[in-house]
Design an enzyme around this catalytic site. Structure first.
Site, PDB file in Angstrom:
ATOM      1  N   THR A   3       0.832  -1.205   0.000  1.00 65.97           N
ATOM      2  CA  THR A   3       0.000   0.000   0.000  1.00 65.97           C
ATOM      3  C   THR A   3       0.862   1.248   0.000  1.00 65.97           C
ATOM      4  O   THR A   3       0.343   2.352  -0.032  1.00 65.97           O
ATOM      5  CB  THR A   3      -0.915   0.027   1.238  1.00 65.97           C
ATOM      6  OG1 THR A   3      -0.097   0.145   2.393  1.00 65.97           O
ATOM      7  CG2 THR A   3      -1.774  -1.208   1.305  1.00 65.97           C
ATOM      8  N   GLU A   4       2.170   1.078   0.085  1.00 69.22           N
ATOM      9  CA  GLU A   4       3.035   2.269   0.077  1.00 69.22           C
ATOM     10  C   GLU A   4       3.808   2.329  -1.228  1.00 69.22           C
ATOM     11  O   GLU A   4       3.259   2.590  -2.272  1.00 69.22           O
ATOM     12  CB  GLU A   4       3.928   2.262   1.321  1.00 69.22           C
ATOM     13  CG  GLU A   4       3.054   2.274   2.604  1.00 69.22           C
ATOM     14  CD  GLU A   4       3.837   2.363   3.892  1.00 69.22           C
ATOM     15  OE1 GLU A   4       4.941   2.923   3.897  1.00 69.22           O
ATOM     16  OE2 GLU A   4       3.341   1.854   4.935  1.00 69.22           O
ATOM     17  N   HIS A   5       5.128   1.972  -1.219  1.00 67.26           N
ATOM     18  CA  HIS A   5       5.901   2.060  -2.463  1.00 67.26           C
ATOM     19  C   HIS A   5       5.664   0.864  -3.380  1.00 67.26           C
ATOM     20  O   HIS A   5       5.832   0.940  -4.574  1.00 67.26           O
ATOM     21  CB  HIS A   5       7.397   2.169  -2.137  1.00 67.26           C
ATOM     22  CG  HIS A   5       7.742   3.412  -1.400  1.00 67.26           C
ATOM     23  ND1 HIS A   5       8.475   4.433  -1.964  1.00 67.26           N
ATOM     24  CD2 HIS A   5       7.450   3.830  -0.142  1.00 67.26           C
ATOM     25  CE1 HIS A   5       8.642   5.404  -1.078  1.00 67.26           C
ATOM     26  NE2 HIS A   5       8.010   5.061   0.045  1.00 67.26           N
TER      27      HIS A   5
END
Lengths: 308, 702
Positions: A117-119
């Site tokens: 859900t981030e990088h």
């Protein structure tokens, strides 16, 4: 001369030792070229799968080093599950992440990079992306003496940059060093901070960040959502709602507060904390004074940002 | 070469042991470094553990406390533990037990960390509530200064203080007994609003404390009861014991290696010494070989090889060959060691005597031969020196302890090529003449000629044998009583190609020195016996030298001929010529016995000359004595010879031995012989040797 030095030493030592808060050192040794390379990477969206997110996207190092959003927005607009903690002075935290699942910054850095859900990257992809860039090739050669860029080196550079992200010379630090005096209200606020027991958890160089504590020691705190807490690591029911005590440095700049971003202002946060973790109710006056004290914890912007 | 091989092997061993030593040294160093690292990490852990406990104790006691130190210590403990875990020394299987203990330690540390985490949580709450209660009472007391306090208020105040003290005691003593029995909260019976509020706030925290205390105290106690310190001590003790063994082994190994190295050094030095010595020996052998090429080992003079070389390089050599007379006798009598010592003394004497003469070199050429080489010397001078030298040495006494030896030397001087050979010839010549000691070689000595003549004579004899030109002549032997011819003496002749005859004096000496002699003797026997067969009225005699009897093949073939013609054999007499070198009397007697068995008789030839030996008559059965011509020819003129004749005759008569006189050349002699009583005679007076005997036994006077 020696006599004077000895005398002053014996006088100063107990004073410093007694104070549970310690100022941030002014001269942390930093490898500047490496840190600058880390900064470049920190600011580069190249490190996310859709080229949308850089480290700095959620850790705004120009103001507080945290995310003003409740939860961060990452890959493909995905929402994170917790309020992003500040990256400033993170090196002084005894563990990283709200639940302390990383022991070091190095361990921490790989987390967001790999988080879907981030990088949403993986080490191989990060390495390939960075290796393709001529800019980085040159920089890595200068810093590490090699053209073969590895994931480990990339993390190393980022960590060095993060190590440089300290905010020294806060008003309170200057006060601790005996350089200035606090205003009466600020002084009062610090006294209350101690008297009411905030200091029991918020102590040390980072005014927190050196122990785990339950959110709602005294009066149970009902979190509306399930956040990744300490029990995720210890698998102990007693550790539900236990988080790392966050740093109070630059606290005036890192709203919203708490892991769930439930407090929008310091005043709100103070009221929640005093109720649930201290079992007291602060008067308006008291809480204003404490806020004045907390504001003295805001330090200078990291020197590395002004270094070229 | 074997030695060299050994040196190489030892060197290789040494090299290996050096490598082993270096390898061992690095191993040992690495081991002791690892050991130190592990041990210091252990000590550090023990220390850190103590410090951590101390910090936690501080945290429990102090109201305000910085957690950083605790977190940092924990981090350090973790890092140090990691160092221990990856320590190289544990890779050795030997230290497996330590590795297992470390696993135990790790779980203890993790457990402790969890407890500390828990402690910090609990401690914060407890501390804060205690703080609150204290301040709550303080605040109330403060307000009491301004307001009236009812009995209710006073009771509550007193109770609150009591309760706080209990909690404080409990925390100080870490003992639940202070709080576990009573319910340590204020009762809720207050009526005044102010008091109700106080109680509410107070009880909120008091309840919290009562709830938290059991857990808090249990956690605190369990932290301090941690076994980490004990485990650390055990690990350290076990580790030290294991490492001590390893150190012992390493020590022993280092002693062994060191011993090997010492051994190697000793061996290599020893071998090197041997090598040096062998080398020296080799060098010495080489030197002595080179020396012996040039010098005579015994006397240190130049040797024959040097002389031969030298002769090739100089233009006008004059050589003096010196021979020690009868040196063989000296060796035989005094032994070789005296002989050698004598040679050395002679060498030194030569050097001394010739030291004043320039351009000479002294050599030792053979067992008893020395030489002096002169360069550009006058012949007369050399001869002079030779004479002086000869006299000097002859008058010199060579003294060996109590022994005094006198010697004589013969010197041949020569400057005519071939130097050595000519000197040799001259020396041989001088040896035959006992009166001369020094000679100079000259062409007119005819030394070479005689050699050549000898060779020619040998050739003549050889061809004569091939052409059957060796034959007997016969000289009549007269019975002086009857004056009749009774026998003939066969005398060997060599018929030359020109028809002339050679008497044995001309060729027999030469023949005797060759293998041809035997053949001549055989032919004489063969031909004489053939003639004797034709003249049965006569006896015949054939000459044989004493030493011929020793020649088995010759005597064998003679007796074979005798066996074939027994009648003839009975008329054949043997004339034995005395010689000095006959010692085996028994053998001669055996020969005589055999002859007698054929009826053959034995004569002793030329008796009264040279080596005449009466001893023969004691042992040998002699039939006849032929009295030597040197006596017979002078009996008429020399009284002594006459006496000798009479003596020989009387002596012969007494022994039943018949006499023959030879060389009878005059009537007067013949008459005298008859008068003395000599039985037989021969000589030119009675007849010359003839190619064949006369048919009649009458004497034909010429």
């Amino acid at each position: 001369m020696i006599k004077w030095l000895l005398l002053s030493y014996f006088f100063l030592l107990p004073l410093l030792a007694d104070e549970p808060i310690v100022p941030i050192p002014l001269d942390e040794p930093i490898d500047i070229p490496k840190a600058k390379l880390g900064q470049e990477l920190f600011f580069d969206t190249l490190l996310s799968r859709d080229n949308s997110t850089a480290c700095v996207s959620c850790h705004d190092i120009y103001s507080g080093g945290a995310d003003e959003r409740s939860v961060s927005i990452g890959f493909n607009g995905a929402k994170g599950n917790i309020q992003a903690p500040t990256v400033l002075n993170a090196r002084y935290n005894f563990k990283q992440f709200w639940n302390g699942r990383a022991n070091t910054l190095l361990e921490q850095a790989t987390g967001p990079l790999s988080n879907p859900t981030e990088h949403n990257m993986d080490p191989k992809k990060v390495q390939d992306r960075v290796s393709l860039s001529n800019k980085y090739k040159k920089m890595f050669k200068e810093v590490y003496g090699t053209y073969s860029i590895t994931y480990e080196l990339i993390l190393d550079a980022i960590v060095e940059f993060e190590n440089a992200l300290t905010t020294p010379n806060a008003k309170f630090d200057k006060y601790l060093r005996g350089e200035i005096k606090l205003t009466h209200e600020e002084q009062e606020g610090y006294k209350l901070f101690k008297q009411y027991g905030c200091i029991t958890c918020h102590n040390g160089i980072n005014v927190g960040g050196n122990s785990f504590q339950k959110m709602g020691t005294f009066v149970a705190y009902n979190a509306s959502t399930t956040f990744p807490d300490r029990s995720e690591i210890t698998h102990n029911m007693e550790d539900i709602n236990v988080f790392k005590v966050p740093t109070l440095r630059n606290i005036a700049k890192t709203a919203p507060y708490f892991h769930d971003a439930s407090a929008r202002t310091l005043k709100e946060a103070l009221s929640v904390m005093s109720k649930h973790n201290l079992g007291i109710e602060l008067s308006n006056q008291e809480s204003d004074k404490i806020i004045l004290f907390l504001e003295t914890l805001s330090g200078e912007a990291p020197k590395i940002l002004d270094t070229f | 070469m074997k030695l060299k091989g050994m040196i190489y092997i030892v060197l290789i061993v040494g090299l290996f042991s050096s490598f082993a030593m270096v390898y061992f040294y690095t191993k040992q160093k690495a081991f002791s470094e690892n050991y130190k690292q592990f041990l210091s990490a252990m000590y550090y852990l023990e220390n850190a553990e103590e410090t951590l406990n101390y910090l936690i104790l501080q945290n429990a006691i102090y109201t305000y406390h910085n957690h950083d130190a605790i977190a940092q210590k924990q981090q350090e403990i973790n890092d140090t533990f990691r160092v221990l875990q990856i320590s190289k020394i544990l890779q050795d299987a030997h230290y497996k037990s330590i590795g297992l203990s470390l696993e135990k330690l790790q779980s203890q540390i993790q457990e402790s960390n969890t407890k500390i985490e828990k402690f910090l949580q609990l401690n914060a709450g407890v501390k804060n509530s205690l703080l609150f209660l204290t301040r709550h009472i303080d605040n109330a007391a403060e307000s009491l200064k301004q307001e009236q306090c009812s009995q209710e208020c006073k009771d509550i105040f007193l109770n609150a203080n009591l309760i706080l003290r209990q909690y404080n005691n409990a925390i100080r003593m870490q003992d639940l007994d202070y709080i576990k029995d009573a319910k340590l909260i204020l009762s809720n019976g207050a009526k005044e609003k102010k008091n109700i509020d106080f109680i509410q706030s107070f009880n909120l925290h008091a309840t919290f404390l009562q709830e938290q205390y059991p857990q808090y105290i249990a956690t605190t106690k369990s932290i301090f009861k941690s076994q980490i310190g004990l485990t650390l001590q055990q690990i350290r003790a076990n580790f030290t014991a294991l490492a001590l063994n390893d150190f012992k082994a390493l020590n022993a190994f280092s002693i062994i290696l060191f011993s090997i190295l010492i051994l190697f050094l000793t061996t290599i030095s020893f071998l090197f010494l041997i090598y040096m010595r062998e080398n020296k020996k080799l060098l010495e052998t080489k030197e002595s070989l080179e020396y012996s090429l040039v010098y005579d080992q015994l006397t240190g003079l130049y040797n024959r090889t040097s002389l031969e070389k030298k002769l090739k390089t100089i233009e006008h050599p004059h050589f003096m060959l010196i021979n020690i007379d009868s040196f063989k006798n000296i060796n035989d009598i005094y032994g070789n060691s005296i002989g050698n010592a004598l040679l050395k003394k002679i060498a030194r004497l030569l050097e001394t005597k010739l030291s004043h003469i320039d351009n000479i070199e002294i050599y030792r050429l053979g067992a008893d031969e020395f030489g002096v080489l002169f360069t550009n010397a006058l012949s007369s001078k050399v001869l002079n020196i030779a004479h002086i030298l000869e006299k000097n040495i002859a008058s010199h006494s060579f003294i060996f302890g109590e022994l005094e030896i006198h010697i004589t030397i013969s010197i041949a001087s020569n400057f005519i090529d071939p130097i050595l050979e000519n000197a040799d010839l001259a020396l041989k010549r001088i040896k035959k003449d006992p009166t001369k000691r020094v000679i100079e070689y000259r062409e007119n000595l005819n030394l070479k000629k005689s050699v050549q003549e000898n060779l020619q004579m040998l050739e003549t004899i050889k061809t004569a044998l091939l052409d059957d030109r060796i034959l007997p002549f016969f000289q009549p032997v007269i019975n002086l009583k009857t004056l009749k011819i009774e026998k003939y003496e066969a005398l060997v002749r060599l018929e030359l190609k020109n028809g002339r005859y050679l008497t044995p004096y001309k060729f027999l000496d030469t023949a005797r020195k060759s293998y041809l002699y035997e053949e001549i003797t055989r032919i004489m026997f063969e031909k004489s016996m053939r003639v004797a067969k034709v003249y049965p009225q006569y006896r015949f005699s054939i000459n044989l030298a004493m030493r011929d009897i020793l020649n088995d093949t010759l005597t064998k073939s003679i007796f074979e001929m005798f066996e074939e013609e027994k009648e003839v054999a009975s008329r054949i007499d043997i004339e034995l010529l005395e010689s000095e070198d006959l010692h085996d009397i028994e053998l001669v007697q055996a020969f005589i016995d055999k002859l007698h068995s054929f009826g053959s008789k034995i004569l002793i030839d030329d008796f009264g000359s040279g080596y005449s030996n009466f001893a023969y008559f004691a042992h040998l059965d002699i039939d006849t004595i032929k009295i030597d011509g040197s006596i017979i020819s002078e009996i008429a003129t020399n009284n002594r010879k006459m006496h000798m004749l009479r003596s020989i005759h009387n002596f012969s008569h007494g022994m039943d031995i018949v006499n023959i006189a030879e060389f009878v050349e005059t009537q007067e002699t013949a008459m005298l012989l008859k008068e003395v009583g000599v039985e037989y005679a021969q000589g030119y007076y009675f007849g010359h040797p003839l190619p064949a005997p006369l048919e009649r036994d009458e004497i034909i006077f010429s």
